[in-house]
Write a protein that holds these residues in place. Structure first.
Motif, PDB file in Angstrom:
ATOM      1  N   ALA A 241       3.058 -13.054  -4.297  1.00 49.96           N
ATOM      2  CA  ALA A 241       2.730 -14.250  -3.496  1.00 49.96           C
ATOM      3  C   ALA A 241       1.736 -13.881  -2.417  1.00 49.96           C
ATOM      4  N   ASP A 242       1.057 -14.917  -1.911  1.00 49.40           N
ATOM      5  CA  ASP A 242       0.158 -14.731  -0.775  1.00 49.40           C
ATOM      6  C   ASP A 242       1.020 -14.818   0.490  1.00 49.40           C
ATOM      7  N   ALA A 243       1.053 -13.737   1.248  1.00 52.47           N
ATOM      8  CA  ALA A 243       1.936 -13.678   2.417  1.00 52.47           C
ATOM      9  C   ALA A 243       1.429 -14.504   3.590  1.00 52.47           C
ATOM     10  N   THR A 244       0.281 -15.181   3.406  1.00 53.55           N
ATOM     11  CA  THR A 244      -0.188 -16.073   4.466  1.00 53.55           C
ATOM     12  C   THR A 244       0.094 -17.542   4.093  1.00 53.55           C
TER      13      THR A 244
ATOM     14  N   ILE B 102       6.877  -8.354  -1.062  1.00 48.05           N
ATOM     15  CA  ILE B 102       5.896  -9.415  -1.346  1.00 48.05           C
ATOM     16  C   ILE B 102       4.500  -8.798  -1.368  1.00 48.05           C
ATOM     17  N   ASP B 103       3.758  -9.073  -2.418  1.00 42.36           N
ATOM     18  CA  ASP B 103       2.358  -8.630  -2.485  1.00 42.36           C
ATOM     19  C   ASP B 103       1.627  -9.601  -3.407  1.00 42.36           C
ATOM     20  N   GLU B 104       0.342  -9.778  -3.136  1.00 41.30           N
ATOM     21  CA  GLU B 104      -0.410 -10.718  -3.991  1.00 41.30           C
ATOM     22  C   GLU B 104      -0.963 -10.020  -5.240  1.00 41.30           C
TER      23      GLU B 104
ATOM     24  N   VAL C 107       5.112  -4.389  12.480  1.00 41.04           N
ATOM     25  CA  VAL C 107       3.805  -4.522  11.824  1.00 41.04           C
ATOM     26  C   VAL C 107       2.992  -3.242  11.972  1.00 41.04           C
ATOM     27  N   LYS C 108       2.352  -2.862  10.886  1.00 37.99           N
ATOM     28  CA  LYS C 108       1.448  -1.704  10.924  1.00 37.99           C
ATOM     29  C   LYS C 108       0.088  -2.165  11.438  1.00 37.99           C
ATOM     30  N   ALA C 109      -0.390  -1.484  12.491  1.00 41.09           N
ATOM     31  CA  ALA C 109      -1.691  -1.866  13.065  1.00 41.09           C
ATOM     32  C   ALA C 109      -2.734  -0.800  12.776  1.00 41.09           C
TER      33      ALA C 109
ATOM     34  N   GLY D  52       0.874  -1.179   0.000  1.00 41.68           N
ATOM     35  CA  GLY D  52       0.000   0.000   0.000  1.00 41.68           C
ATOM     36  C   GLY D  52       0.911   1.228   0.000  1.00 41.68           C
ATOM     37  N   ARG D  53       0.358   2.387   0.366  1.00 37.29           N
ATOM     38  CA  ARG D  53       1.209   3.596   0.367  1.00 37.29           C
ATOM     39  C   ARG D  53       2.321   3.478   1.403  1.00 37.29           C
ATOM     40  N   PHE D  54       1.995   2.933   2.583  1.00 36.82           N
ATOM     41  CA  PHE D  54       2.995   2.825   3.652  1.00 36.82           C
ATOM     42  C   PHE D  54       4.098   1.830   3.279  1.00 36.82           C
ATOM     43  N   GLY D  55       3.685   0.621   2.893  1.00 35.90           N
ATOM     44  CA  GLY D  55       4.665  -0.414   2.556  1.00 35.90           C
ATOM     45  C   GLY D  55       5.565   0.012   1.400  1.00 35.90           C
TER      46      GLY D  55
ATOM     47  N   GLN E  46      -0.051  -5.991 -10.224  1.00 32.34           N
ATOM     48  CA  GLN E  46       0.319  -4.629 -10.640  1.00 32.34           C
ATOM     49  C   GLN E  46       1.261  -3.953  -9.633  1.00 32.34           C
ATOM     50  N   LYS E  47       0.979  -4.194  -8.340  1.00 33.13           N
ATOM     51  CA  LYS E  47       1.818  -3.586  -7.288  1.00 33.13           C
ATOM     52  C   LYS E  47       3.260  -4.097  -7.398  1.00 33.13           C
ATOM     53  N   ILE E  48       3.395  -5.386  -7.724  1.00 30.27           N
ATOM     54  CA  ILE E  48       4.724  -5.993  -7.869  1.00 30.27           C
ATOM     55  C   ILE E  48       5.435  -5.425  -9.103  1.00 30.27           C
TER      56      ILE E  48
END
Ligand code: ATP
Length: 216
Positions: A50-53, A30-32, A97-99, A10-13, A35-37
């Motif tokens: 990738a799915d980070a989970t 890593i992002d699922e 981690v961003k909460a 996102g904007r933060f990451g 386009q972001k990648i």
């Protein structure tokens, strides 16, 4: 040079990943989202869709060899928590981690997050402090109830030494640095005088800093 993983662009990451890469660090993002990648691939060392989970996927990427991971999956709390848990279990030494809020932060700490950050809340507080007091230039919460503030010298301070102002003895706050134009005094002593337009970096308890801010 440290090695970083940034999960969630996102904007933060994205901003964290690009800044780390600009400063010469090795960054795996890593992002699922395809386009972001694509968008970040020219800025960072590795960009992986990738799915980070997915524990197996993270294991294959060798996440345990990285020093720090920053997890910034915003809306999907479940994915954010699960990813944090997996990264810790796979042996990443330091996970930030961003909460979204305090409750989310508590859960993240329970599953092993080494540091929880609240960028929106913190920026809101900084801006509010800037607005409340015209001579506060910047503000940083250092620990619960303790902050570091950048204050423009008020007219009552000008011409007086730190000893005479009695900031430490009376208000229990520490002047850590005085900036005068381009010159920075990083270990100000009792005899150092405050001049007009000086900027002071002061640390202390919030209630005491309020008194310094309003030192008119
Ligand atoms: P911002 O930092 O812009 O405020 P945000 O906190 O709103 O962002 P989101 O946009 O919800 O965060 O998510 C950030 C990124 O995380 C998105 O790019 C999304 O594709 C990615 N993401 C969400 N779930 C996963 C997942 N399970 N695995 C990998 N990436 C994910």
């Amino acid at each position: 040079m440290k090695q970083f993983i940034v999960v969630g662009l996102g904007r933060f990451g994205s901003s964290v990943a690009k800044t780390l890469a600009d400063n010469g660090h090795d960054v795996l993002t890593i992002d699922e989202n395809h386009q972001k990648i694509q968008d970040i691939s020219n800025y960072v060392t590795h960009a992986v869709e990738a799915d980070a989970t997915d524990e197996e996927a993270l294991k294959t990427l060798g996440v345990r060899n990285f020093d720090v991971a920053i997890v910034s999956i915003g809306d999907n709390l479940h994915a954010n928590i699960l990813c944090t848990l997996i990264l810790k279990e796979l042996g990443v030494p330091y996970v930030i981690v961003k909460a979204q809020d305090n409750l989310h932060g508590k859960v993240l700490t329970k599953v092993g997050a080494d540091r929880v950050v609240y960028p929106e809340r913190d920026m809101g507080e900084r801006i509010a402090h800037n607005l409340i007091s015209s001579n506060v230039l910047d503000y940083l919460e250092f620990a619960p109830d303790y902050s570091v503030v950048e204050i423009l010298a008020s007219s009552k301070m000008v011409g007086k030494s730190l000893a005479r102002l009695e900031f430490r003895s009376k208000y229990d706050v520490n002047v850590m640095a005085i900036k005068r134009g381009k010159h920075l005094n990083m270990s100000p002593g009792a005899n150092d005088k405050i001049l007009e337009n000086d900027t002071l970096l002061v640390m202390g308890k919030n209630e005491n800093l309020d008194k310094i801010r309003n030192f008119e």
